[in-house]
Design a protein around this motif. Structure first.
Motif: not given
Length: 119
Positions: A71-76, A83-96
């Protein structure tokens, strides 16, 4: 050396067809970048990200880190006004479904911005 953009680009809103610019355009661009797999655009096969590839893999630490780095590489690479300074994954559920929060700097207005994207 690359120069900073001096004014916001103008684009078309995907939902309304209206012209948009500034932060709404950047948010839309980030969403499109992250939801477009590489090699699916006919004339721009190199455009997009590997972020969605993590949906088909186990939700372990290695997969999450790879997804954040993608995500960082693509957005930048493809969003010239942010310019991305931080990425956090908040949720990843069983549905994808994956929800991430992206923090960064709006390079035109020189302000910090935050957006959440669910894919």
């Amino acid at each position: 050396m690359a120069t900073l953009p001096s004014e916001h680009l103008v684009d078309i809103d995907r939902e309304t067809g209206e012209l948009i610019q500034g932060w709404p355009r950047i948010k839309q661009s980030i969403f499109v970048i992250l939801t477009t797999r590489l090699k699916v655009r006919l004339m721009r096969a190199w455009w997009g990200s590997k972020f969605q590839d993590m949906q088909d893999k186990p939700s372990n630490e290695e997969t999450m880190m790879s997804g954040m780095m993608a995500a960082i590489a693509a957005i930048n690479t493809y969003e010239p006004e942010f310019k991305v300074t931080r990425v956090a994954i908040d949720e990843a559920d069983a549905t994808g479904a994956i929800t991430i929060t992206i923090d960064g700097i709006d390079l035109v207005e020189q302000v910090l911005r935050r957006t959440s994207v669910t894919i």
